[in-house]
Design a protein around this motif. Structure first.
Motif, mmCIF file in Angstrom:
data_model
loop_
_atom_site.group_PDB
_atom_site.id
_atom_site.type_symbol
_atom_site.label_atom_id
_atom_site.label_comp_id
_atom_site.label_asym_id
_atom_site.label_seq_id
_atom_site.Cartn_x
_atom_site.Cartn_y
_atom_site.Cartn_z
ATOM 1 N N MET A 134 25.568 46.602 59.845
ATOM 2 C CA MET A 134 24.444 46.020 59.131
ATOM 3 C C MET A 134 23.145 46.168 59.911
ATOM 4 O O MET A 134 22.084 46.391 59.325
ATOM 5 C CB MET A 134 24.712 44.530 58.851
ATOM 6 N N SER A 135 23.212 46.058 61.236
ATOM 7 C CA SER A 135 21.995 46.077 62.052
ATOM 8 C C SER A 135 21.284 47.432 62.034
ATOM 9 O O SER A 135 20.157 47.532 62.501
ATOM 10 C CB SER A 135 22.313 45.658 63.483
ATOM 11 N N LYS A 136 21.891 48.459 61.457
ATOM 12 C CA LYS A 136 21.241 49.766 61.317
ATOM 13 C C LYS A 136 20.168 49.741 60.229
ATOM 14 O O LYS A 136 19.330 50.631 60.175
ATOM 15 C CB LYS A 136 22.282 50.838 60.967
ATOM 16 N N LEU A 137 20.238 48.733 59.360
ATOM 17 C CA LEU A 137 19.311 48.644 58.234
ATOM 18 C C LEU A 137 17.986 48.019 58.649
ATOM 19 O O LEU A 137 17.917 47.263 59.624
ATOM 20 C CB LEU A 137 19.939 47.830 57.106
ATOM 21 N N PRO A 138 16.910 48.282 57.899
ATOM 22 C CA PRO A 138 15.604 47.685 58.206
ATOM 23 C C PRO A 138 15.647 46.153 58.124
ATOM 24 O O PRO A 138 16.412 45.582 57.336
ATOM 25 C CB PRO A 138 14.681 48.247 57.119
ATOM 26 N N ASN A 139 14.809 45.501 58.926
ATOM 27 C CA ASN A 139 14.764 44.034 58.969
ATOM 28 C C ASN A 139 14.487 43.408 57.608
ATOM 29 O O ASN A 139 15.072 42.383 57.279
ATOM 30 C CB ASN A 139 13.722 43.549 59.985
ATOM 31 N N GLU A 140 13.607 44.008 56.803
ATOM 32 C CA GLU A 140 13.299 43.409 55.493
ATOM 33 C C GLU A 140 14.524 43.408 54.586
ATOM 34 O O GLU A 140 14.696 42.498 53.782
ATOM 35 C CB GLU A 140 12.099 44.073 54.814
ATOM 36 N N VAL A 141 15.408 44.382 54.728
ATOM 37 C CA VAL A 141 16.658 44.403 53.959
ATOM 38 C C VAL A 141 17.608 43.340 54.501
ATOM 39 O O VAL A 141 18.210 42.582 53.741
ATOM 40 C CB VAL A 141 17.313 45.809 54.005
ATOM 41 N N LEU A 142 17.726 43.261 55.820
ATOM 42 C CA LEU A 142 18.614 42.269 56.439
ATOM 43 C C LEU A 142 18.212 40.849 56.065
ATOM 44 O O LEU A 142 19.071 39.997 55.840
ATOM 45 C CB LEU A 142 18.617 42.424 57.965
ATOM 46 N N GLU A 143 16.930 40.585 55.973
ATOM 47 C CA GLU A 143 16.456 39.247 55.623
ATOM 48 C C GLU A 143 16.814 38.879 54.185
ATOM 49 O O GLU A 143 16.954 37.702 53.866
ATOM 50 C CB GLU A 143 14.948 39.128 55.846
ATOM 51 N N GLU A 144 16.986 39.868 53.304
ATOM 52 C CA GLU A 144 17.339 39.587 51.913
ATOM 53 C C GLU A 144 18.835 39.356 51.726
ATOM 54 O O GLU A 144 19.244 38.759 50.735
ATOM 55 C CB GLU A 144 16.890 40.746 51.013
ATOM 56 N N ILE A 145 19.656 39.813 52.658
ATOM 57 C CA ILE A 145 21.103 39.653 52.527
ATOM 58 C C ILE A 145 21.479 38.194 52.747
ATOM 59 O O ILE A 145 21.031 37.564 53.704
ATOM 60 C CB ILE A 145 21.846 40.553 53.541
ATOM 61 N N LEU A 146 22.292 37.647 51.854
ATOM 62 C CA LEU A 146 22.776 36.275 51.969
ATOM 63 C C LEU A 146 24.250 36.300 52.350
ATOM 64 O O LEU A 146 25.017 37.115 51.834
ATOM 65 C CB LEU A 146 22.592 35.528 50.651
ATOM 66 N N ILE A 147 24.633 35.399 53.258
ATOM 67 C CA ILE A 147 26.007 35.337 53.758
ATOM 68 C C ILE A 147 26.514 33.914 53.589
ATOM 69 O O ILE A 147 25.868 32.973 54.041
ATOM 70 C CB ILE A 147 26.054 35.764 55.240
ATOM 71 N N PRO A 148 27.679 33.742 52.955
ATOM 72 C CA PRO A 148 28.187 32.378 52.741
ATOM 73 C C PRO A 148 28.718 31.757 54.031
ATOM 74 O O PRO A 148 29.244 32.443 54.897
ATOM 75 C CB PRO A 148 29.323 32.575 51.734
ATOM 76 N N SER A 149 28.567 30.458 54.130
ATOM 77 C CA SER A 149 29.158 29.731 55.262
ATOM 78 C C SER A 149 30.450 29.040 54.823
ATOM 79 O O SER A 149 31.178 28.519 55.653
ATOM 80 C CB SER A 149 28.169 28.703 55.822
ATOM 81 N N LYS A 150 30.721 29.038 53.533
ATOM 82 C CA LYS A 150 31.941 28.438 52.985
ATOM 83 C C LYS A 150 32.637 29.475 52.117
ATOM 84 O O LYS A 150 32.015 30.096 51.275
ATOM 85 C CB LYS A 150 31.572 27.216 52.144
ATOM 86 N N LEU A 151 33.938 29.663 52.351
ATOM 87 C CA LEU A 151 34.744 30.590 51.567
ATOM 88 C C LEU A 151 35.990 29.881 51.077
ATOM 89 O O LEU A 151 36.334 28.814 51.595
ATOM 90 C CB LEU A 151 35.110 31.810 52.412
ATOM 91 N N PRO A 152 36.703 30.444 50.090
ATOM 92 C CA PRO A 152 37.883 29.765 49.541
ATOM 93 C C PRO A 152 38.977 29.471 50.582
ATOM 94 O O PRO A 152 39.750 28.539 50.403
ATOM 95 C CB PRO A 152 38.387 30.730 48.471
#
Length: 172
Positions: free
Chosen positions: A41-59
């Protein structure tokens, strides 16, 4: 003059310590992801990384994670990033969670019948479900161009609309 110089020097030290020790927003969001996924993921531009959402709760707590992106030119992290995808797969294989983020004006290809729901942060989203009830999706827009689709596939039908909405509300 000595007091001013001392104050400036102190401020420079504090600022440099803070900037060295603080994590970026992406690093904080991605702290629970495996190292190989974060590296990809860190290969991508910062503006793209900032738009990605990651859950803190999973099933469930036991899962693997995969990541991919679509770009123009193909597979070029320095090109225009069209979309990113995070896939969480339960180790016992009873659920998959797919998080698609569109970083341009592209959208999901098929529009399903849906109902409007309200997320905890006040965002209006569309909830849809497959005919057999095993696939559930929530889609919404955020900001000027980012669009999100989170899909929970439940292999045994065990996971509910509420399970999916809980995951979506945990995303940062």
């Amino acid at each position: 003059m000595g007091k001013n110089l001392s104050l400036i020097f102190s401020l420079l030290i504090i600022f440099s310590l803070y900037s060295c020790s603080s994590e970026t927003s992406f690093e904080q969001k991605a702290s629970s992801l495996p190292k190989d996924v974060k590296n990809e993921m860190s290969k991508l531009p910062n503006e793209v990384l900032e738009e990605i959402l990651i859950p803190s709760k999973l099933p469930s707590d036991s899962y693997t994670v995969d990541f991919g992106f679509t770009s123009e030119p193909i597979n070029d992290p320095d090109g225009e990033i069209i979309s990113t995808t995070l896939i969480f797969i339960a180790e016992n294989r009873d659920w998959n969670l797919i998080i698609n983020t569109w970083h341009s004006n592209a959208t999901a290809a098929n529009k399903k019948s849906s109902e409007t729901i309200k997320l905890d942060n006040g965002t209006r989203a569309e909830y849809s479900e497959s005919k057999d009830g095993r696939g559930k999706s929530v889609t919404w827009n955020m900001g000027k161009k980012a669009k999100y689709e989170v899909t929970l596939l439940s292999m045994n039908g065990k996971y509910t609309k509420e399970n999916l909405i809980e995951v979506v509300n945990s995303m940062k």
